[in-house]
Design a protein around this motif. Structure first.
Motif, PDB file in Angstrom:
ATOM      1  N   ILE A 188      40.482 -11.409  -3.473  1.00  0.00           N
ATOM      2  CA  ILE A 188      39.370 -12.324  -3.711  1.00  0.00           C
ATOM      3  C   ILE A 188      38.224 -11.536  -4.338  1.00  0.00           C
ATOM      4  CG2 ILE A 188      37.741 -13.954  -2.679  1.00  0.00           C
ATOM      5  CD1 ILE A 188      39.629 -14.310  -0.338  1.00  0.00           C
ATOM      6  N   GLY A 189      37.699 -12.070  -5.419  1.00  0.00           N
ATOM      7  CA  GLY A 189      36.489 -11.540  -6.021  1.00  0.00           C
ATOM      8  C   GLY A 189      35.359 -12.533  -5.813  1.00  0.00           C
ATOM      9  N   VAL A 190      34.249 -12.096  -5.224  1.00  0.00           N
ATOM     10  CA  VAL A 190      33.162 -13.004  -4.864  1.00  0.00           C
ATOM     11  C   VAL A 190      31.878 -12.546  -5.541  1.00  0.00           C
ATOM     12  CG1 VAL A 190      31.848 -14.038  -2.987  1.00  0.00           C
ATOM     13  CG2 VAL A 190      34.240 -13.413  -2.622  1.00  0.00           C
ATOM     14  N   PHE A 191      31.223 -13.475  -6.231  1.00  0.00           N
ATOM     15  CA  PHE A 191      29.890 -13.191  -6.767  1.00  0.00           C
ATOM     16  C   PHE A 191      28.825 -13.823  -5.880  1.00  0.00           C
ATOM     17  CE2 PHE A 191      26.196 -13.936  -9.466  1.00  0.00           C
ATOM     18  CZ  PHE A 191      25.974 -12.643  -9.914  1.00  0.00           C
ATOM     19  N   ASN A 245      23.812  -2.231  -3.225  1.00  0.00           N
ATOM     20  CA  ASN A 245      23.379  -3.386  -4.024  1.00  0.00           C
ATOM     21  C   ASN A 245      24.245  -4.618  -3.794  1.00  0.00           C
ATOM     22  OD1 ASN A 245      21.202  -2.062  -5.367  1.00  0.00           O
ATOM     23  ND2 ASN A 245      22.709  -0.998  -6.651  1.00  0.00           N
ATOM     24  N   ARG A 246      25.278  -4.480  -2.987  1.00  0.00           N
ATOM     25  CA  ARG A 246      26.181  -5.590  -2.717  1.00  0.00           C
ATOM     26  C   ARG A 246      25.886  -6.174  -1.341  1.00  0.00           C
ATOM     27  NH1 ARG A 246      31.302  -4.917  -5.903  1.00  0.00           N
ATOM     28  NH2 ARG A 246      31.023  -3.069  -7.219  1.00  0.00           N
ATOM     29  N   GLY A 247      26.347  -7.448  -1.162  1.00  0.00           N
ATOM     30  CA  GLY A 247      26.285  -8.045   0.149  1.00  0.00           C
ATOM     31  C   GLY A 247      27.389  -7.506   1.042  1.00  0.00           C
ATOM     32  N   SER A 248      27.377  -7.950   2.295  1.00  0.00           N
ATOM     33  CA  SER A 248      28.388  -7.518   3.261  1.00  0.00           C
ATOM     34  C   SER A 248      29.443  -8.589   3.455  1.00  0.00           C
ATOM     35  CB  SER A 248      27.734  -7.217   4.614  1.00  0.00           C
ATOM     36  OG  SER A 248      26.891  -6.099   4.525  1.00  0.00           O
ATOM     37  N   VAL A 249      30.679  -8.153   3.664  1.00  0.00           N
ATOM     38  CA  VAL A 249      31.771  -9.034   4.057  1.00  0.00           C
ATOM     39  C   VAL A 249      31.895  -8.924   5.570  1.00  0.00           C
ATOM     40  CG1 VAL A 249      34.229  -9.505   3.868  1.00  0.00           C
ATOM     41  CG2 VAL A 249      32.943  -8.767   1.850  1.00  0.00           C
ATOM     42  N   LEU A 250      31.575 -10.006   6.280  1.00  0.00           N
ATOM     43  CA  LEU A 250      31.546 -10.005   7.737  1.00  0.00           C
ATOM     44  C   LEU A 250      32.936 -10.350   8.263  1.00  0.00           C
ATOM     45  CD1 LEU A 250      28.154 -11.900   8.104  1.00  0.00           C
ATOM     46  CD2 LEU A 250      28.558  -9.422   7.939  1.00  0.00           C
ATOM     47  N   LEU A 288      35.390  -4.071  -0.549  1.00  0.00           N
ATOM     48  CA  LEU A 288      34.302  -3.402  -1.267  1.00  0.00           C
ATOM     49  C   LEU A 288      33.034  -4.221  -1.075  1.00  0.00           C
ATOM     50  CD1 LEU A 288      33.257  -1.210  -3.189  1.00  0.00           C
ATOM     51  CD2 LEU A 288      33.974  -2.666  -5.096  1.00  0.00           C
ATOM     52  N   ASP A 289      32.071  -3.663  -0.347  1.00  0.00           N
ATOM     53  CA  ASP A 289      30.837  -4.391  -0.076  1.00  0.00           C
ATOM     54  C   ASP A 289      29.703  -3.398   0.119  1.00  0.00           C
ATOM     55  OD1 ASP A 289      31.412  -3.370   2.415  1.00  0.00           O
ATOM     56  OD2 ASP A 289      31.303  -5.294   3.471  1.00  0.00           O
ATOM     57  N   ARG A 290      28.704  -3.760   0.913  1.00  0.00           N
ATOM     58  CA  ARG A 290      27.490  -2.948   1.067  1.00  0.00           C
ATOM     59  C   ARG A 290      27.783  -1.562   1.633  1.00  0.00           C
ATOM     60  NH1 ARG A 290      23.489  -6.377   3.876  1.00  0.00           N
ATOM     61  NH2 ARG A 290      23.132  -7.180   1.768  1.00  0.00           N
ATOM     62  N   ARG A 291      28.878  -1.428   2.373  1.00  0.00           N
ATOM     63  CA  ARG A 291      29.193  -0.121   2.935  1.00  0.00           C
ATOM     64  C   ARG A 291      29.454   0.919   1.852  1.00  0.00           C
ATOM     65  NH1 ARG A 291      33.282  -2.884   7.148  1.00  0.00           N
ATOM     66  NH2 ARG A 291      33.500  -4.143   5.261  1.00  0.00           N
ATOM     67  N   THR A 292      29.893   0.450   0.686  1.00  0.00           N
ATOM     68  CA  THR A 292      30.140   1.358  -0.433  1.00  0.00           C
ATOM     69  C   THR A 292      29.005   1.362  -1.432  1.00  0.00           C
ATOM     70  OG1 THR A 292      32.512   0.970  -0.188  1.00  0.00           O
ATOM     71  CG2 THR A 292      31.777   1.918  -2.276  1.00  0.00           C
ATOM     72  N   ASP A 293      28.411   0.176  -1.640  1.00  0.00           N
ATOM     73  CA  ASP A 293      27.362   0.023  -2.649  1.00  0.00           C
ATOM     74  C   ASP A 293      26.215  -0.783  -2.037  1.00  0.00           C
ATOM     75  OD1 ASP A 293      25.719  -0.589  -4.789  1.00  0.00           O
ATOM     76  OD2 ASP A 293      27.350  -1.288  -6.102  1.00  0.00           O
ATOM     77  N   GLY A 337      28.464  -9.849  -5.333  1.00  0.00           N
ATOM     78  CA  GLY A 337      27.115 -10.404  -5.248  1.00  0.00           C
ATOM     79  C   GLY A 337      26.299  -9.732  -4.164  1.00  0.00           C
ATOM     80  N   LYS A 338      25.107 -10.244  -3.944  1.00  0.00           N
ATOM     81  CA  LYS A 338      24.170  -9.617  -3.012  1.00  0.00           C
ATOM     82  C   LYS A 338      24.045 -10.343  -1.678  1.00  0.00           C
ATOM     83  CE  LYS A 338      21.398  -7.582  -6.705  1.00  0.00           C
ATOM     84  NZ  LYS A 338      20.038  -7.408  -7.296  1.00  0.00           N
ATOM     85  N   THR A 339      24.660 -11.510  -1.559  1.00  0.00           N
ATOM     86  CA  THR A 339      24.548 -12.309  -0.338  1.00  0.00           C
ATOM     87  C   THR A 339      25.758 -12.068   0.559  1.00  0.00           C
ATOM     88  OG1 THR A 339      23.360 -14.011  -1.582  1.00  0.00           O
ATOM     89  CG2 THR A 339      24.246 -14.635   0.559  1.00  0.00           C
ATOM     90  N   ASP A 340      25.524 -11.907   1.860  1.00  0.00           N
ATOM     91  CA  ASP A 340      26.615 -11.701   2.805  1.00  0.00           C
ATOM     92  C   ASP A 340      27.532 -12.925   2.831  1.00  0.00           C
ATOM     93  OD1 ASP A 340      25.284  -9.390   3.345  1.00  0.00           O
ATOM     94  OD2 ASP A 340      24.571  -9.997   5.335  1.00  0.00           O
ATOM     95  N   ILE A 341      28.803 -12.682   3.112  1.00  0.00           N
ATOM     96  CA  ILE A 341      29.758 -13.777   3.253  1.00  0.00           C
ATOM     97  C   ILE A 341      30.510 -13.629   4.568  1.00  0.00           C
ATOM     98  CG2 ILE A 341      30.034 -14.054   0.773  1.00  0.00           C
ATOM     99  CD1 ILE A 341      32.783 -12.707   1.037  1.00  0.00           C
ATOM    100  N   ALA A 342      30.956 -14.778   5.096  1.00  0.00           N
ATOM    101  CA  ALA A 342      31.676 -14.802   6.367  1.00  0.00           C
ATOM    102  C   ALA A 342      33.178 -14.811   6.107  1.00  0.00           C
ATOM    103  CB  ALA A 342      31.276 -16.043   7.165  1.00  0.00           C
ATOM    104  N   ALA A 343      33.866 -13.800   6.647  1.00  0.00           N
ATOM    105  CA  ALA A 343      35.323 -13.716   6.501  1.00  0.00           C
ATOM    106  C   ALA A 343      35.953 -13.294   7.820  1.00  0.00           C
ATOM    107  CB  ALA A 343      35.682 -12.748   5.385  1.00  0.00           C
TER     108      ALA A 343
END
Length: 832
Positions: A518-521, A572-577, A565-570, A544-550
């Protein structure tokens, strides 16, 4: 040059809007135009709408010319154009004559990436030197055409260069393709050579090559019978009730007025003479139905609509136009419609299209403000398969194959099931606005699978988005959408792409995509109870910059932090919860009735109805997979099955109920050459494996609690290091050719049953003992001796465990000597 004649609903006649352009255009504006004479552009040229250079025409662009293209995404419907963006399409010849000091520049007026379509060389020829192209969706698209490009810079586009088709040949010299999202994409067997050319520093990929697997669309309508012309029409009006039969030639426009009816009998051939009075490359003859059309052929005697020309070309004639015919139903059934501009075109009408073939048309079907039922049709080899808007459509069991665009619907109430949309050179399926329900459709091998845009409601359940060259399913600006129980697998880049959307993403099989599941903006919704395993780089790429619920997904046994791949690496990105990850795969019920293309199974797969893998397709089953069969179900393999587990992660084929033998029917292989069953468990079946005329290898597997483990006819079959226990029959051979070696065949009623012609068997170094009836039983019709030397029989008196010609004269003997006096170390340590 002359302005292109727009095609309007209502009259269906193409009206000439304006006729004169300058042969040399200096500092001018170009509106929507078909260039009908050789033309030169020079100075600054503003392109405000689509430009088409037809076959036989040359567009030359002089040194220093600046071509500015206006952004104009629209809902235009003209079939000869290939993008909703402003495009320059070449079916004739394009010559770009820039110089080092005076290059030619093509750019979007907005200077925004993707603001215009780019240059599309569609079966034409382009020779281009010293030029720059920017701001395009694709700087240059080459479709089965020829391209020579020297000293070019393709930069700041979404795609630099896209080549498609076996006839597409491109040569790049001293050029640069950089700073695009994608550099070069080569699809469908296109060819490209480069010399002193740099393809580098593109954001996503510099180069990408892929091609879909060939597919037989399965057209079964008979070809028309040739015969003499029985009736000829020029411009005519068919009043009252008219019946056509035989071979009809039309060299004008035949109109059926309101209150009249045209009936076409089975086997009739209607041929349209080519007439192109405005030299735009599109024929003008056709039918205009304002009353009612009944064209009801049969499978054996279909009705054919086609070009009358010896060298038949796409667009030789206009269309079957049906206008304002809503009071009664128009019926087109078992028809062939080919070589047209728009095969079937209707507005404000009630139309049924069943079991028909539409091929070699610019567009197969186009409709607006209509009630439509399309079922069991084949739309193949068109520029556009079907396009509709502002209508109610039932779309069932159709095959769309090898079109440039498969299906495109706008503001349509759509119910679609059982369709196969495959091999499209661009979108397989595009839906914009409206309300749509899709279930059990196969969307496979397209460049893009299904693209949903600007949706306010939609339900997409039990579909298969597989083997698409880039993306399986895309959501853009979609709201209140359900995506449940779908397969998104083996796509070339991304399984599911989400941008600015709100959706429930639940219970899907999102596996084995080349780069990311899945690629999420940007996303407002929930991603839960999905199987996210085996995707190339990331299960979820949070762009994208907004967190998402997964929460509560299965990540294939990985820690979500390793495959996200989310805020933990970059930062500028949102977090995948990814809270509460599941330790085991969610059971996924396979949604389709068949597996017509290459398929992978991973996790826990539920089979609730008979499934078939046809010839040419492959089913690959990954280690650790469990396949659970409902009662009386069969998996039929006519292509190939690769079920390769490992000692630690076996593949299990089992029943849902686990009551006993014959809970499910088993796996049947028919001419399934190259199939492999390794480190598998097959249990509770009528026959675990039932193989006919198949080159089959079975190793390190367990067959237990079946009526029979393996039965085979012919072969060759190789069965090694496997265990057969608690079956009525372990192995059964009929006219077989097999090596059965180093297996434990123990605790069955009959170990091996040789029904007929056992001379082709080689049974050696097996442990054959404690089978309650016989270790080997020779059948009543077997008149050959059965080679079975060097086996351990569990006794020093093997004959006591064998039924052969010594018990019933005339049926052949088991050649058991010499025999082993101790068990064999078979390595068949397979356990439940």
């Amino acid at each position: 040059m002359r302005l292109h004649m727009k095609r309007f609903s209502g009259t269906c006649l193409r009206l000439l809007m304006a006729v004169i352009f300058f042969m040399v255009l200096l500092d001018g504006a170009v509106d929507a135009a078909v260039i009908t004479t050789d033309t030169v552009w020079q100075g600054e040229v503003k392109v405000s709408d689509d430009v088409l250079v037809p076959k036989g025409i040359t567009l030359t662009i002089r040194p220093g010319t600046i071509v500015k293209v206006v952004a104009a995404e629209s809902t235009k419907t003209d079939p000869e154009y290939l993008s909703p963006l402003t495009e320059i399409t070449i079916r004739g010849t394009l010559k770009v004559e820039g110089t080092e000091k005076a290059p030619v520049v093509f750019a979007g007026e907005e200077k925004k990436t993707g603001s215009w379509a780019g240059i599309i060389v569609d079966t034409g020829t382009a020779a281009m030197q010293f030029l720059r192209i920017s701001s395009a969706e694709t700087a240059v698209t080459l479709l089965d055409g020829s391209l020579q490009m020297k000293h070019a810079s393709l930069s700041g586009n979404r795609y630099g260069l896209v080549l498609q088709g076996k006839k597409a040949v491109a040569a790049l010299e001293n050029s640069t393709v950089s700073d695009n999202d994608y550099g070069t994409c080569i699809f469908q067997g296109a060819q490209m050579t480069t010399k002193a050319t740099l393809i580098e520093k593109n954001r996503t990929r510099d180069s990408y090559t892929a091609s879909p697997k060939a597919f037989d669309p399965g057209v079964r309508l008979e070809l028309p019978q040739e015969g003499p012309v029985s009736r000829r029409y020029a411009d005519a009006v068919a009043m009252g009730e008219t019946v056509w039969q035989g071979r009809i030639e039309v060299s004008g426009l035949v109109r059926v007025p309101e209150g009249s009816r045209l009936i076409i009998l089975p086997g009739t051939v209607i041929e349209f003479v080519r007439r192109d009075t405005n030299s735009d490359g599109i024929g003008e003859n056709g039918l205009l139905i304002q009353g009612r059309l009944i064209a009801k052929g049969t499978r054996e005697k279909p009705i054919t609509f086609r070009s009358a020309e010896k060298d038949k070309q796409m667009g030789d004639w206009d269309s079957i136009n049906i206008m304002n015919s809503a009071e009664s139903q128009n019926l087109i059934e078992y028809c062939r419609i080919q070589d047209s501009y728009r095969g079937l075109h209707f507005h404000f009408s009630n139309v049924v299209l069943h079991n028909s073939v539409l091929s070699n048309n610019y567009r197969g079907v186009q409709f607006q403000e209509s009630l439509v039922d399309m079922k069991g049709n084949w739309l193949i080899d068109n520029k556009s398969g079907v396009q509709g808007r502002d209508s109610d459509l039932s779309f069932t069991d159709n095959v769309l194959y090898n079109n440039y665009v498969g299906a495109n619907f706008f503001r349509t109430t759509l119910s679609a099931s059982g369709n196969m949309v495959m091999g499209s050179w661009r979108e397989g399926w595009r839906i914009r606005e409206g309300v749509s329900t899709l279930r059990e459709n196969l969307i496979d091998g397209n460049r893009y699978g299904l693209m949903l845009a600007d949706m306010f409601y939609g339900s997409y359940n039990g579909n298969s988005f597989t083997n698409n060259l880039e993306t399986g399913l895309s959501l853009k600006n979609a709201d209140n959408v359900e995506v449940n129980g779908n397969v998104m697998s083996r796509n070339g880049i991304t399984g599911l792409s989400i941008q600015e959307s709100q959706a429930m993403i639940k219970g899907n099989q999102i596996t084995d995509n080349a780069e990311r599941g899945i690629g999420v903006f940007s996303f407002d919704g929930i991603i839960t109870e999905n199987n996210l395993a085996g995707n190339g780089r990331y299960a979820i790429d949070m762009d994208g910059k907004t967190d998402i619920a997964a929460p509560f997904n299965w990540w294939g046994g990985d820690d979500p932090a390793r495959v996200v791949l989310d805020r933990r690496t970059d930062p500028n990105r949102g977090s995948v919860l990814a809270d509460n990850p599941s330790e085991r795969p969610f059971s996924f019920t396979w949604p389709l009735a068949n597996l017509p293309t290459d398929t992978t199974w991973r996790g826990t797969i539920g089979v609730t109805r008979n499934l078939a893998v046809p010839a040419g397709a492959e089913l690959k089953i990954f280690p650790g997979t469990t396949v659970v069969f409902a009662p009386a179900t069969t998996l039929l393999i006519k292509g190939r099955m690769i079920a390769s587990g490992t000692p630690a992660d076996k593949i299990r084929f089992t029943s849902r109920d686990k009551k006993g033998a014959e809970d499910w029917e088993g796996i049947q292989l028919e001419y399934a050459t190259g199939s492999i069953v390794s480190h598998c468990i097959l249990e509770y079946a009528a026959w675990g494996l039932h193989s006919h005329f198949t080159n089959l290898v079975v190793t390190d597997s367990l067959f237990t609690n079946n009526t029979g483990g393996i039965r085979f006819r012919s072969g060759p079959v190789e069965i090694r290091r496997s265990k057969f226990e608690k079956n009525s029959i372990g192995i059964r051979s009929y006219l077989g050719n097999a090596v059965i070696r180093e297996n434990d065949i123990v605790g069955n009623e009959t170990g091996i049953f040789v029904r007929e012609k056992g001379g082709g068997l080689f049974i050696t170094r097996n442990n054959l003992f404690k089978n309650s009836n016989y270790n080997i039983r020779v059948g009543d019709f077997n008149n050959e001796d059965v080679p079975a030397r060097d086996n351990w029989w569990g006794t020093t008196e093997p004959l006591e465990t064998i039924f052969d010609g010594r018990n019933e004269p005339g049926i052949g003997n088991v050649l058991f000597e010499p025999y082993l006096t101790a068990p064999v170390a078979t390595g068949a340590g397979v356990k439940l």
